[in-house]
Design a protein around this motif. Structure first.
Motif, short mmCIF file in Angstrom:
data_model
loop_
_atom_site.label_atom_id
_atom_site.label_comp_id
_atom_site.label_asym_id
_atom_site.label_seq_id
_atom_site.Cartn_x
_atom_site.Cartn_y
_atom_site.Cartn_z
N GLN A 1 0.97 -1.16 0.06
CA GLN A 1 0.08 -0.05 0.03
C GLN A 1 1.01 1.44 0.04
N ALA A 2 0.47 2.43 -0.63
CA ALA A 2 0.98 3.79 -0.67
C ALA A 2 1.28 4.29 0.78
N LEU A 3 0.23 4.08 1.53
CA LEU A 3 0.54 4.48 2.84
C LEU A 3 -0.40 3.69 4.09
N THR A 4 -0.15 4.03 5.29
CA THR A 4 -1.00 3.45 6.11
C THR A 4 -1.52 4.29 7.37
N ILE A 5 -2.54 3.74 7.84
CA ILE A 5 -3.19 4.60 9.28
C ILE A 5 -3.10 3.59 10.43
N SER A 6 -2.71 4.34 11.52
CA SER A 6 -2.74 3.39 12.75
C SER A 6 -4.26 3.16 13.28
N GLU A 7 -4.32 2.30 14.18
CA GLU A 7 -5.85 2.20 14.65
C GLU A 7 -6.38 3.36 15.37
N ARG A 8 -5.48 4.10 16.05
CA ARG A 8 -5.92 5.15 16.65
C ARG A 8 -6.21 6.43 15.71
N ALA A 9 -5.41 6.66 14.80
CA ALA A 9 -5.89 7.60 13.66
C ALA A 9 -7.24 7.25 12.85
N VAL B 1 -10.48 9.36 12.50
CA VAL B 1 -10.97 9.82 11.20
C VAL B 1 -12.47 9.30 11.10
N LYS B 2 -12.75 8.27 11.53
CA LYS B 2 -14.08 7.66 11.26
C LYS B 2 -14.80 8.61 12.10
N GLU B 3 -14.71 9.14 13.33
CA GLU B 3 -15.41 10.02 14.18
C GLU B 3 -15.55 11.19 13.36
N ILE B 4 -14.61 12.05 12.92
CA ILE B 4 -14.84 13.07 12.16
C ILE B 4 -15.37 13.20 10.85
N MET B 5 -15.47 11.85 10.07
CA MET B 5 -15.84 11.67 8.78
C MET B 5 -17.64 11.53 9.28
N ALA B 6 -17.96 10.71 10.37
CA ALA B 6 -19.37 10.58 10.61
C ALA B 6 -19.99 11.95 10.84
N ASP C 1 -6.40 10.43 -8.39
CA ASP C 1 -6.33 10.11 -6.84
C ASP C 1 -5.66 8.56 -6.77
N GLU C 2 -4.86 8.27 -5.84
CA GLU C 2 -4.47 6.98 -5.59
C GLU C 2 -5.40 6.72 -4.19
N VAL C 3 -6.17 5.68 -4.32
CA VAL C 3 -7.23 5.00 -3.43
C VAL C 3 -6.75 3.99 -2.35
N VAL C 4 -6.45 4.18 -1.36
CA VAL C 4 -5.94 3.25 -0.25
C VAL C 4 -7.05 2.90 0.68
N LYS C 5 -7.16 1.58 1.14
CA LYS C 5 -8.11 1.15 2.22
C LYS C 5 -7.38 0.77 3.24
N ASP C 6 -7.53 1.14 4.57
CA ASP C 6 -6.79 0.58 5.72
C ASP C 6 -7.73 0.82 6.85
N ARG C 7 -7.88 -0.18 7.57
CA ARG C 7 -8.49 -0.10 8.99
C ARG C 7 -9.93 0.54 8.60
N ASP D 1 -0.78 8.82 12.11
CA ASP D 1 -0.96 8.36 13.33
C ASP D 1 -1.81 9.43 14.03
N TRP D 2 -2.59 9.05 15.45
CA TRP D 2 -3.12 10.14 16.09
C TRP D 2 -2.39 10.14 17.36
N GLU D 3 -1.78 11.41 17.67
CA GLU D 3 -1.06 11.45 19.20
C GLU D 3 -1.66 12.51 19.93
N VAL D 4 -1.77 11.96 21.12
CA VAL D 4 -2.48 12.88 22.23
C VAL D 4 -1.47 12.96 23.12
N THR D 5 -1.26 13.98 23.60
CA THR D 5 -0.49 14.44 24.61
C THR D 5 -0.89 15.13 25.85
N PRO D 6 -0.17 15.48 26.91
CA PRO D 6 -1.13 16.51 28.04
C PRO D 6 -1.56 17.74 27.53
#
Length: 116
Positions: free
Chosen positions: A5-13, A17-22, A55-61, A81-86
């Motif tokens: 795949q051209a790129l991947t997405i972490s489970e957290r990200a 993304v699903k929350e925002i897209m909804a 566009d290149e279409v990639v499906k991941d998670r 990735d989705w990063e959460v810090t204090p």
């Protein structure tokens, strides 16, 4: 032989993304790069209803990601990735094509991926 795949997405990200897209009723996450910032390039993200023809279409998670054609070589091998810090939460790009970044982390220097 299976193509990587051209790129991947972490489970957290992917979950973020699903929350925002909804909430936006969008079908695709569009990622790319544009010129800007003190290091030369910036990552860009948007949510779109349909991909553009080139566009290149990639499906991941369970997330469908579209990469604009002009950005593809700069994003090959990248993980979102989705990063959460204090003090913040944000999407981060772990990109093997990144050779430098500015001090504030807003812009990067990228080189196109080389054929294997």
């Amino acid at each position: 032989m299976t193509q990587k795949q051209a790129l991947t997405i972490s489970e957290r990200a992917a979950e973020r993304v699903k929350e925002i897209m909804a909430s936006r009723d969008a079908g695709y996450l569009r990622v790319g790069v544009k010129k800007g910032g003190c290091a030369g390039m910036e990552y860009v993200m948007d949510y779109v209803a349909e991909p553009d023809p080139l566009d290149e279409v990639v499906k991941d998670r369970d997330v469908t990601i579209v990469i604009d054609a002009t950005s593809l070589l700069f994003l090959l091998g990248c993980e979102i990735d989705w990063e959460v810090t204090p003090i913040s939460s944000r999407f981060v790009f772990r990109n093997p094509n990144e050779t430098d970044a500015c001090g504030c982390g807003e812009s990067v220097t990228l080189v196109p991926a080389q054929p294997a």
